[in-house]
Design a protein around this motif. Structure first.
Motif, PDB file in Angstrom:
ATOM      1  N   ALA A   1      -1.104  -0.242  -5.323  1.00 43.06           N
ATOM      2  CA  ALA A   1      -0.750   0.312  -4.015  1.00 43.06           C
ATOM      3  C   ALA A   1      -1.738   1.393  -3.602  1.00 43.06           C
ATOM      4  N   LEU A   2      -2.223   2.172  -4.559  1.00 43.72           N
ATOM      5  CA  LEU A   2      -3.208   3.218  -4.279  1.00 43.72           C
ATOM      6  C   LEU A   2      -4.505   2.602  -3.776  1.00 43.72           C
ATOM      7  N   ILE A   3      -4.979   1.551  -4.444  1.00 43.33           N
ATOM      8  CA  ILE A   3      -6.240   0.921  -4.067  1.00 43.33           C
ATOM      9  C   ILE A   3      -6.094   0.163  -2.750  1.00 43.33           C
ATOM     10  N   ASN A   4      -4.946  -0.445  -2.527  1.00 46.07           N
ATOM     11  CA  ASN A   4      -4.732  -1.112  -1.237  1.00 46.07           C
ATOM     12  C   ASN A   4      -4.810  -0.116  -0.092  1.00 46.07           C
ATOM     13  N   ALA A   5      -4.221   1.055  -0.261  1.00 48.02           N
ATOM     14  CA  ALA A   5      -4.308   2.085   0.777  1.00 48.02           C
ATOM     15  C   ALA A   5      -5.752   2.530   0.962  1.00 48.02           C
ATOM     16  N   TYR A   6      -6.477   2.666  -0.159  1.00 48.42           N
ATOM     17  CA  TYR A   6      -7.882   3.054  -0.055  1.00 48.42           C
ATOM     18  C   TYR A   6      -8.672   2.009   0.735  1.00 48.42           C
TER      19      TYR A   6
ATOM     20  N   ALA B   1       0.838  -1.192   0.000  1.00 50.35           N
ATOM     21  CA  ALA B   1       0.000   0.000   0.000  1.00 50.35           C
ATOM     22  C   ALA B   1       0.874   1.243   0.000  1.00 50.35           C
ATOM     23  N   LEU B   2       0.334   2.334  -0.511  1.00 52.58           N
ATOM     24  CA  LEU B   2       1.055   3.596  -0.450  1.00 52.58           C
ATOM     25  C   LEU B   2       1.395   3.933   0.987  1.00 52.58           C
TER      26      LEU B   2
END
Length: 583
Positions: free
Chosen positions: A424-429, A407-408
């Motif tokens: 990584a953007l979606i994992n952080a979301y 994730a970011l």
């Protein structure tokens, strides 16, 4: 005299030096291409140097220049500390919070360094007073012709900065508008005034002017609604005397297909799924794709400026009203909401930063919520305005909630214009959604613990694009279906359900109907047991029969006719690549 000069000059450079240390980006959404130093830390440092030399050159006497330099030397230390701690300049967001808080909360923001910060400020005051006295006694005159050269050079420099900033704006305007549509995250951030506002000390008058505008808006709204009578009519006299608490949680940047509660493939909401008493609405939309527009529409019966808000209606019904927020207390995007928040009997802002920085998490509202619930007030309305999943997503949850990886990181700069880091953007979301799940479950647990007749309504202000389908960007604020679809659900306590069996059945029966967040006003008042003269154009979600309304949006017409399937429709290869792997 050299020491006195240094004591006035050096502190004023501290905020710009702090910017060089934190390398805080001017615009978190990462517009590209961009001339990096226009509005960046080196630009801010250059403006600070111009400020220091400017008063001396213009006035030509130290006695006159000291009046311009001293106030900003005094304010530079707290400004530099704020920059180093929160990674962004101060502004209306922090001025508004300071106006709403007290000394104990300010000390809590300062953390364990509060003693050193106060000592540094005291030393700075003493040094500035001594330096000003030396400047006054010396009464130094700048009579050499170099003064004129300096004035000319500074004027040329400022003209060059203006030309570069204007040129940057023209470059942005010339880009492909389909690729870079209007976005509320970037509005009001272009132009010279916005660039100067982030600098020190040039930006202080601009920031104070924004805060003054905020205060005037609050006062104007108070005068407009002060004499309104919403016409409260209790459905049953017994309900008027029944102790009860009703909570409205306004979510931020939430899309239902990323929530397990609404059928999302990932395990993002394990606690809410396990909760009893929840009624999830599967087809809910917002009226706007920007917080500053959608939240006022959630809270009022109409779009008129003097329309009564939910807080006004509940106050006139005899409820004690509370507004708890982790969003900013004032600013370009916050003021339209803050003017309504001030209609609550009490308002509390937990965050010393706005959405661009990493500050308090939504969980910071829980202690205040628990304290309010413990009070003997018989009837309460509590609005929780959260930061939810607003960009930067990694700022919205603590490290222990990094469930989906990679994730970011919080230190990364999110880029909503290029999809090279989409997983990584979606994992952080999705990690932010798991934290929201924890937070909402904790709120429900507090309500359940009171044993009172209680309800909770959750609805997000808008959705979010995550490089869906054919859309070449993420973020929100533009015409795409995913920016308008939002999660909405109710939690109903056992005591409330026992007292309202018919309404409970109606809410369950309507949960798959097409609904709008604009029904919050009519629904919340009816949940509390009273009607108002003008409940609004959008129906109560517990009405029988329920007639689906035309789901009008603020800028794009009928959602079902004009937005459904628009812009980001179709399968997304990038989203499909993001699996369900976790720790």
């Amino acid at each position: 005299m050299p020491l006195a000069v240094a004591l006035l000059f050096a502190p004023t450079l501290l905020p710009a030096i702090a910017w060089l240390v934190v390398r805080h980006p001017t615009d978190i959404v990462g517009l590209s291409p961009r001339v990096d130093d226009i509005g960046g830390p080196w630009f801010v440092l250059g403006l600070s140097v111009v400020w220091l030399v400017g008063p001396l050159a213009l006035f030509g006497r130290s006695r006159l220049a000291v009046w311009a330099l001293a106030p900003f030397a005094l304010l530079a230390v707290p400004e530099a500390f704020y920059l180093l701690k929160f990674g962004q300049p101060s502004g209306p967001h922090v001025y508004g919070v300071l106006a709403e808080t007290h000394a104990d909360e300010v000390l809590a923001w300062l953390g364990p360094w509060w003693g050193w910060v106060l000592l540094t400020i005291m030393v700075s005051i003493a040094a500035t007073v001594w330096a000003c006295r030396q400047w006054w006694i010396a009464d130094w005159h700048w009579q050499h012709r170099s003064r004129l050269w300096c004035i000319g050079g500074l004027a040329a420099m400022l003209l060059m900065v203006i030309a570069l900033v204007l040129a940057e704006g023209q470059i942005a305007d010339a880009r492909d508008l389909e690729e870079l549509p209007s976005d509320p995250l970037t509005e009001d951030r272009e132009g010279l005034a916005a660039r100067l506002e982030d600098s020190y000390p040039w930006g202080l008058p601009l920031r104070l002017a924004r805060f003054g505008h905020h205060l005037r808006r609050v006062e104007a709204r108070a005068q407009a609604v002060g004499r309104l009578d919403v016409g409260v009519r209790w459905i049953s006299p017994a309900q008027q005397d029944t102790p009860a608490v009703h909570v409205l949680v306004i979510g931020e940047t939430a899309r239902p297909d990323r929530w397990g509660l609404f059928g999302g493939a990932r395990d993002t909401t394990p606690r809410l799924i396990a909760r009893s008493g929840i009624i999830a609405f599967s087809d809910a939309v917002s009226a706007a794709a920007a917080t500053r527009e959608s939240v006022p529409l959630l809270l009022t019966a109409s779009e008129a400026y003097d329309a009564p808000s939910l807080m006004v209606a509940f106050r006139q019904a005899g409820f004690r009203t509370h507004w708890l927020s982790t969003q900013g207390a004032a600013g370009t995007h916050e003021t339209p909401i803050a003017v309504l928040a001030h209609e609550a009997d009490e308002h509390f802002y937990a965050n010393p930063v706005d959405y661009k920085g990493r500050g308090a998490l939504d969980g910071a509202l829980l202690p205040r919520l628990k304290e309010i619930l413990s009070r003997p007030e018989p009837r309460k309305l509590i609005v929780l305005h959260t930061l939810g999943s607003h960009l930067h997503y990694a700022h919205r949850y603590p490290p222990e909630f990094e469930h989906f990886v990679p994730a970011l990181a919080s230190s990364d700069r999110p880029d909503i214009w290029h999809d090279r880091h989409t997983p990584a953007l979606i994992n952080a979301y999705d990690n932010s959604v798991r934290y929201t799940d924890w937070f909402l479950d904790a709120v429900i647990a507090e309500l359940q613990g009171t044993g009172l007749s209680a309800t909770l309504m959750f609805v997000a202000d808008h959705g979010e694009a995550l490089f869906d389908g054919q859309c070449r960007r993420a973020g929100h604020g533009f015409a795409a279906e995913v920016n308008y679809r939002v999660p909405m659900f109710f939690w109903l306590s056992d005591a409330w359900q026992a007292a309202n069996p018919q309404r409970t059945r109606a809410l369950r029966a309507n949960r798959d109907q097409p609904v709008s967040g604009r029904s919050a006003y009519a629904t919340m008042t009816r949940q509390a047991g009273f009607n108002v003269t003008k409940p609004g154009a959008f129906p109560d979600l517990g009405s029988v029969p329920y007639t689906p309304p035309v789901r009008w949006t603020l800028h794009h017409g009928n959602f079902d006719r004009d937005l459904r399937g628009r812009s980001c429709s179709g399968p997304s290869p990038k989203l499909a690549q993001v699996g369900a792997s976790a720790h």
